[in-house]
Design a protein around this motif. Structure first.
Motif, PDB file in Angstrom:
ATOM      1  N   HIS A 124      -7.094  -1.138  10.429  1.00 18.99           N
ATOM      2  CA  HIS A 124      -8.044  -0.416   9.577  1.00 18.99           C
ATOM      3  C   HIS A 124      -8.974   0.453  10.429  1.00 18.99           C
ATOM      4  O   HIS A 124      -9.241   0.156  11.588  1.00 18.99           O
ATOM      5  CB  HIS A 124      -8.862  -1.394   8.737  1.00 18.99           C
ATOM      6  CG  HIS A 124      -8.054  -2.076   7.678  1.00 18.99           C
ATOM      7  ND1 HIS A 124      -7.791  -1.513   6.455  1.00 18.99           N
ATOM      8  CD2 HIS A 124      -7.428  -3.289   7.679  1.00 18.99           C
ATOM      9  CE1 HIS A 124      -7.059  -2.332   5.727  1.00 18.99           C
ATOM     10  NE2 HIS A 124      -6.814  -3.430   6.457  1.00 18.99           N
TER      11      HIS A 124
ATOM     12  N   ASP B 219     -13.123   2.800   6.781  1.00 25.77           N
ATOM     13  CA  ASP B 219     -12.586   1.913   5.742  1.00 25.77           C
ATOM     14  C   ASP B 219     -13.435   0.641   5.643  1.00 25.77           C
ATOM     15  O   ASP B 219     -13.779   0.182   4.542  1.00 25.77           O
ATOM     16  CB  ASP B 219     -11.137   1.524   6.065  1.00 25.77           C
ATOM     17  CG  ASP B 219     -10.198   2.724   6.028  1.00 25.77           C
ATOM     18  OD1 ASP B 219     -10.555   3.714   5.353  1.00 25.77           O
ATOM     19  OD2 ASP B 219      -9.137   2.669   6.680  1.00 25.77           O
TER      20      ASP B 219
ATOM     21  N   MET C  61     -10.394  -7.302   7.634  1.00 27.26           N
ATOM     22  CA  MET C  61     -10.371  -5.859   7.850  1.00 27.26           C
ATOM     23  C   MET C  61     -11.239  -5.440   9.048  1.00 27.26           C
ATOM     24  O   MET C  61     -10.945  -4.447   9.708  1.00 27.26           O
ATOM     25  CB  MET C  61     -10.859  -5.128   6.597  1.00 27.26           C
ATOM     26  CG  MET C  61      -9.974  -5.349   5.374  1.00 27.26           C
ATOM     27  SD  MET C  61     -10.641  -4.525   3.906  1.00 27.26           S
ATOM     28  CE  MET C  61     -10.565  -2.809   4.411  1.00 27.26           C
TER      29      MET C  61
END
Length: 723
Positions: A418, A422, A518
């Motif tokens: 990621h 993001d 993430m």
């Protein structure tokens, strides 16, 4: 049945703490008076009564003083010139007659002229003394006025006209100087009222006109031009300016004010024009509240004052009894010369007055609390002032005390393919509906990075762990490592990264779903730039141990403690844990102070011997609950407060020791035949003046500000000097 009411009066002429106690006792016995409390330091009197106000004022006048109802919004009147003060004028006249009598005794053969001149000196110098003595006798009490009147009459009776005149002049002079000194001490705080204008340009119902501050109501708009003082507490609704808040907070640097900012009556608008919506009436504004609370604090007796009052209660009747015995027993029982032993008895009567002793503590307390208040430190009473001087340990809350309290995102570490944007977009989308300070930090960072928050719904706060929200049909999470471990997410190397971040003083949250992580967002609450200097100065002030108490994780807490030079820290604490640690510190070290924000950590602040609140300006909770309030939210004020307390303790001890020593020397000198009446009066009034002057030195104690960092990364030493 007449309803009981409570009135506050301002008193004039009350310059003796012992006399104040006698006036309080006299008024309390009057018909229609339920209770009386005299604040000697502020020269105020609070009376609960069911009689007329005029009756209270008449009783005070009969006792030889003046009283008038207090007007909370009124500014203090200017003092008259000395030649318009009747007491000083009569003292001056007495001195002229005394010197004329002395010259007459040397140059003129006729004794009658000398006696007349000395008698004129006694009458002019003793006018107020005799008047107050009569009032005291009528109220069946004995004060210094009674003792001095008896001494003067006795001196005349044995033919010592010059000695009687000298004694009365010195007593009158001492009273005048004492009155001037006490008035200066008392007015040092009320003079702050002069900073607040008594009128303001006001907009009401679309019209602008100048109104007295007493007529301005909450919701009115006042207009303050550059170079004017702000007349009312309020909120800026239009304009921008730099405002000097020194009268309230003691800050030397002006503070920027824009719409939404709070401003205070008595502060100075330096640059731009401001429109301010009034939020408090004049009698309730911050300046009035500070003055009122400082005066109340000055009335609260310190432990040393309680000891002195108790000592004086027994000392005075014992010495008066001894004086009577000395004057009567030797002539009657042993046939010794009556005039000689009467004079010894009169000397002991003068020495019996405990004025210097009784005033030794309150004048120091009044001066120190006033000095602190003018520098933005509100000390709530003499007991707390004395306790602060004996503190061995200072415990600090971390967030908002040692640190700025403003979290900032320091690192964004994307994982599993990621990008940073993001991670920030997802985090901001979840936190968008949160009020947590961490959420605000993340949203600010997202805006700076150009990462627009995504649409989210079904926001849920997960107590103690984090939060979740549905984004693009999938539930996303933000929170502590434990949150994702509970969700059985494979955290991979994230746990190791978080540990390293904690060791560098950063707190971390994870962003992800139930399937994967993430990224990591690391935040930090930066220490105040002057915190290391403050810790160093507290250590120099004699504090034995400093400890940080925080709910943060141990790694972050340890890093900040090491950075600031804190002796010890305790992490992952709940409010109850902090309370327990305070009790443990008290058991091991004795006196403990706790420094916090005045709202959080309430149990620990209450349990500590001294609770010190940060940032009390405009915060009613801090003003009401803490023992000491640092009004400007400036930790640099703390070493000054500790040093001031230690200096106050030292001066109180000096005053008590000196007062008792003077009494002891003159009692001994009386029996040895060394002292005479005028010397006793000189010593007694002189001791009172010296004690007052010594206490007033605390008004001159100054702090030389702690700069944040000096060139070459050298810290500036904290100075605690006298002008």
């Amino acid at each position: 049945m007449t309803k009981c009411r409570i009135d506050i009066f301002r008193l004039e002429g009350l310059d003796c703490a012992d006399c104040a106690a006698k006036l309080e006792k006299r008024l309390a016995a009057a018909a229609g008076v339920e209770s009386v409390k005299i604040n000697f330091g502020a020269s105020k009197m609070t009376v609960a009564h069911s009689t007329r106000v005029e009756s209270i004022i008449r009783l005070v006048n009969q006792a030889g003083y003046k009283a008038e109802l207090e007007n909370p919004g009124a500014q203090p009147g200017r003092q008259n010139k000395w030649w318009k003060n009747k007491k000083i004028l009569l003292t001056f006249i007495s001195g002229v007659f005394l010197n004329a009598g002395f010259l007459s005794s040397l140059l003129i053969a006729r004794e009658e002229w000398t006696i007349i001149l000395y008698l004129a000196a006694i009458i002019s110098g003793g006018y107020y003394t005799g008047k107050n003595a009569l009032c005291s006798v009528k109220s069946k009490s004995i004060d210094m006025n009674v003792l001095m009147s008896i001494a003067a009459i006795g001196a005349v009776a044995i033919g010592e006209w010059g000695e009687g005149a000298t004694a009365m002049f010195l007593f009158s002079l001492g009273n005048a100087l004492q009155a001037l000194s006490m008035e200066k001490t008392r007015s040092s705080i009320r003079a702050l009222m002069e900073y607040s204008p008594n009128k303001a340009l006001t907009r009401r119902n679309g019209r602008e006109f100048e109104l007295p501050v007493e007529d301005i109501v909450v919701g009115d708009i006042i207009i303050v031009k550059p170079g004017e003082r702000i007349a009312m507490d309020g909120e800026v609704v239009k304009g921008f300016s730099m405002v000097n808040q020194a009268p309230i907070t003691g800050e030397s640097i002006p503070v920027p004010k824009s719409p939404g900012a709070e401003v205070y009556a008595g502060t100075f608008n330096e640059e731009g024009s401001l429109e301010i919506r009034v939020t408090r009436l004049v009698r309730n504004n911050t300046l009035s509240k500070i003055i009122s609370m400082v005066e109340e604090a000055q009335a609260r007796r310190a432990p040393s004052q309680q000891f002195v009052d108790m000592f004086a209660r027994f000392y005075t009747p014992v010495v008066i009894t001894l004086a009577l015995a000395v004057a009567i027993v030797p002539p009657l029982a042993m046939g010794l010369p009556y005039p000689t032993w009467l004079e010894k008895g009169l000397i002991l009567l003068v020495i019996a007055c405990p004025c210097a002793l009784v005033i030794s503590t309150p004048v120091s307390i009044v001066s120190a609390i006033g000095s602190a208040a003018r520098r933005g430190i509100l000390i709530k009473g003499g007991a707390y002032l004395e306790k602060a001087g004996s503190v061995n340990v200072v415990a600090f809350d971390k967030t908002g005390t040692l640190t700025s309290g403003n979290l900032e995102v320091m690192d964004v570490i994307p994982l599993n393919g990621h990008a940073e944007k993001d991670v920030l977009s997802i985090a901001a989308a979840i936190e968008y509906r949160s009020q947590h300070h961490l959420a605000r930090a993340i949203i600010r960072r997202a805006e700076l990075a150009g990462a627009s928050p995504l649409q989210s719904c079904n926001f849920k706060a997960i107590t103690g762990l984090g939060a979740s929200a549905v984004i693009n049909g999938s539930t996303h999470y933000i929170g502590a490592l434990k949150l994702f471990e509970d969700l059985h997410v494979n955290t991979g190397d994230a746990a190791k990264m978080i540990k390293r971040l904690h060791q560098s003083g950063k707190s971390s949250v994870l962003v992800g779903t139930k399937e994967k992580i993430m990224g990591i967002i690391a935040v930090a609450d930066q220490p105040r730039l002057n915190s290391p200097v403050v810790i160093s100065n507290l250590r120099a002030a004699g504090i034995r141990k400093m400890i940080m108490l925080t709910g943060d994780n141990p790694e972050t807490a340890g890093a900040i403690a090491e950075q600031l030079g804190i002796d010890d820290f305790k992490a992952e604490l709940l409010p109850g844990d902090k309370l327990r640690i305070i009790e443990e510190l008290q058991a091991e070290y004795g006196m403990v102070a706790m420094v916090g924000d005045g709202v959080n950590d309430a149990p620990a602040l209450a349990r500590a011997d001294i609770g010190i609140a940060m940032g009390g300006t405009g915060t009613d909770t801090a003003l009401e609950t803490a023992d000491i309030v640092l009004m400007s939210d400036d930790l640099a004020k703390l070493p000054y407060a500790m040093q001031l307390s230690r200096r106050t303790l030292s001066i109180i001890k000096q005053n008590i020791t000196f007062s008792l020593l003077v009494k002891a020397i003159f009692i001994l000198g009386t029996f040895m035949g060394i002292t005479n009446l005028w010397m006793a009066v000189f010593a007694d009034t002189g001791a009172s003046l010296l004690v007052i002057a010594n206490g007033m030195r605390l008004m001159l104690v100054k702090e030389e500000g702690i700069s944040l960092l000096k060139a070459g990364n050298k810290k500036q030493k904290f100075c605690f000097n006298e002008i």
